[in-house]
Write a protein that holds these residues in place. Structure first.
Motif, short mmCIF file in Angstrom:
data_model
loop_
_atom_site.label_atom_id
_atom_site.label_comp_id
_atom_site.label_asym_id
_atom_site.label_seq_id
_atom_site.Cartn_x
_atom_site.Cartn_y
_atom_site.Cartn_z
N ARG A 51 0.60 10.08 -1.20
CA ARG A 51 0.50 8.65 -1.52
C ARG A 51 0.35 8.43 -3.02
NH1 ARG A 51 -2.87 8.58 3.13
NH2 ARG A 51 -4.69 8.74 1.76
N ALA A 52 -0.44 9.28 -3.67
CA ALA A 52 -0.71 9.08 -5.10
C ALA A 52 0.52 9.36 -5.95
CB ALA A 52 -1.88 9.96 -5.54
N ILE A 53 1.23 10.43 -5.64
CA ILE A 53 2.36 10.80 -6.50
C ILE A 53 3.56 9.89 -6.28
CG2 ILE A 53 3.58 12.48 -5.03
CD1 ILE A 53 3.66 14.32 -7.57
N THR A 54 3.60 9.18 -5.15
CA THR A 54 4.70 8.26 -4.87
C THR A 54 4.27 6.80 -4.98
OG1 THR A 54 4.24 8.30 -2.48
CG2 THR A 54 5.82 9.92 -3.34
N ALA A 55 3.11 6.55 -5.58
CA ALA A 55 2.60 5.18 -5.70
C ALA A 55 3.64 4.28 -6.37
CB ALA A 55 1.31 5.18 -6.51
N ASP A 56 3.89 3.13 -5.79
CA ASP A 56 4.84 2.09 -6.20
C ASP A 56 6.31 2.48 -6.01
OD1 ASP A 56 5.97 3.35 -8.56
OD2 ASP A 56 4.53 2.38 -9.85
N TRP A 57 6.58 3.66 -5.40
CA TRP A 57 7.94 4.00 -5.02
C TRP A 57 8.23 3.43 -3.64
CZ3 TRP A 57 8.87 9.92 -6.34
CH2 TRP A 57 8.91 10.07 -7.74
N PRO A 58 9.49 3.16 -3.32
CA PRO A 58 9.83 2.70 -1.97
C PRO A 58 9.46 3.74 -0.93
CG PRO A 58 11.66 2.35 -3.48
CD PRO A 58 10.67 3.19 -4.22
N ALA A 59 9.16 3.28 0.27
CA ALA A 59 8.76 4.18 1.36
C ALA A 59 9.99 4.84 1.98
CB ALA A 59 7.97 3.42 2.41
#
Length: 319
Positions: A51-59
């Motif tokens: 979750r942290a490394i992909t924060a604000d990236w699309p799911a």
């Protein structure tokens, strides 16, 4: 963030993880790196790290490779047997059922039964390198230097064999915990001693059937005799051990010398390039980061890119 984002790739190893965000054409539009390997996870464990490394990236759909799929990882994914290509590796991918933030799939490693050997993560790099260098698909050898160096043979686009040589780990043990490292200067590290390294490679080459273990103590003897500066011992020893990898490889080249492709960090690959030349190999192609292409290739082979386009993530456990 662009709505054209199509896939998240995760190169997730023992000591660090790297995340890639791809657009619909497979181009990387963002990259992030964190020291969150499987032995050094942040608060929230594996799920928190993702979750942290992909924060604000699309799911997006996410594909991971490396030690995250090991017994100590998020979910153990069984090894795939040789021979293996992108399709068979993709078929062995498993979905992480307890990942709520993404549809996350983890790639398997490869297993060789005779002699027993395994790899996890390097297979994805080889798949990526083959996509970048299709001329190597016919008959070639891929070398991935590191703590546990891998030598993999590829025939007709399939990984048919590989060997692990514990060069990096052996080097660290000898420098830190053996007589060979006694009396050496401390930090800062000395500039690369090209001549000392080449001398070590040649010593390994000339050891013949006896092998490098019959020459290791020459490191100490040369230093005591004043023929090898203490500051040059690390590079001489590095040459010995890397040279041993090539001595073993050349002993198996009964049917000619296969082209070499190096995958790894540039300065380390430079040493292997020098050693390759000493053993009669043509200058190898060097690829710094093949995992980024390999993750995309596996997602494509597994049909996950189509799922990403449709935004329909099934709960199945195989692609």
């Amino acid at each position: 963030m662009s709505t054209a984002a199509r896939l998240i790739g995760l190169d997730w190893g023992t000591s660090s993880m790297r995340a890639y965000l791809y657009d619909a054409d497979g181009k990387v539009v963002a990259t992030r790196h964190q020291p969150w390997g499987i032995r050094n996870l942040p608060e929230g464990g594996f799920a928190g790290a993702l979750r942290a490394i992909t924060a604000d990236w699309p799911a997006c759909v996410a594909v991971a490779a490396g030690m995250v799929g090991s017994r100590q990882g998020w979910r153990e994914v069984p090894y795939v047997a040789l021979p293996a290509d992108a399709a068979s590796i993709a078929h062995g991918m498993l979905r992480v059922d307890d990942c709520s933030s993404h549809a996350l799939w983890i790639a398997p490693g490869l297993q060789r039964h005779q002699p027993a050997d395994v790899m996890r993560g390097e297979e994805t790099q080889i798949i990526g390198a083959l996509a970048q260098q299709p001329l190597y698909q016919a008959n070639s050898r891929f070398v991935l230097p590191g703590t546990h160096s891998k030598w993999a043979s590829v025939v007709d686009g399939r990984i048919v064999a590989f060997d692990t040589v514990m060069t990096g780990e052996m080097y660290a043990l000898l420098i830190k915990h053996s007589i060979l490292g006694a009396g050496l200067p401390g930090e800062p590290a000395q500039p690369f001693a090209h001549d000392a390294f080449s001398r070590g490679v040649l010593t390994a080459k000339e050891s013949g059937a006896e092998g490098v273990f019959s020459r290791l103590f020459s490191t100490r003897a040369l230093m005591l005799a004043g023929e090898l500066a203490a500051a040059h011992v690390p590079d001489f020893l590095s040459g010995l051990l890397i040279g041993e990898e090539f001595r073993i490889a050349r002993s198996r080249d009964d049917d000619g010398i296969s082209p070499l492709c190096l995958i790894g960090e540039a300065s380390l690959c430079q040493r292997y390039t020098l050693a390759a030349r000493s053993f009669g190999y043509a200058a190898p192609t060097v690829i710094d980061d093949a995992a980024v292409q390999g993750l995309w290739q596996l997602a494509s082979a597994a049909g996950l890119l189509a799922k990403a386009r449709l935004h329909s993530f099934s709960g199945a456990t195989t692609p």
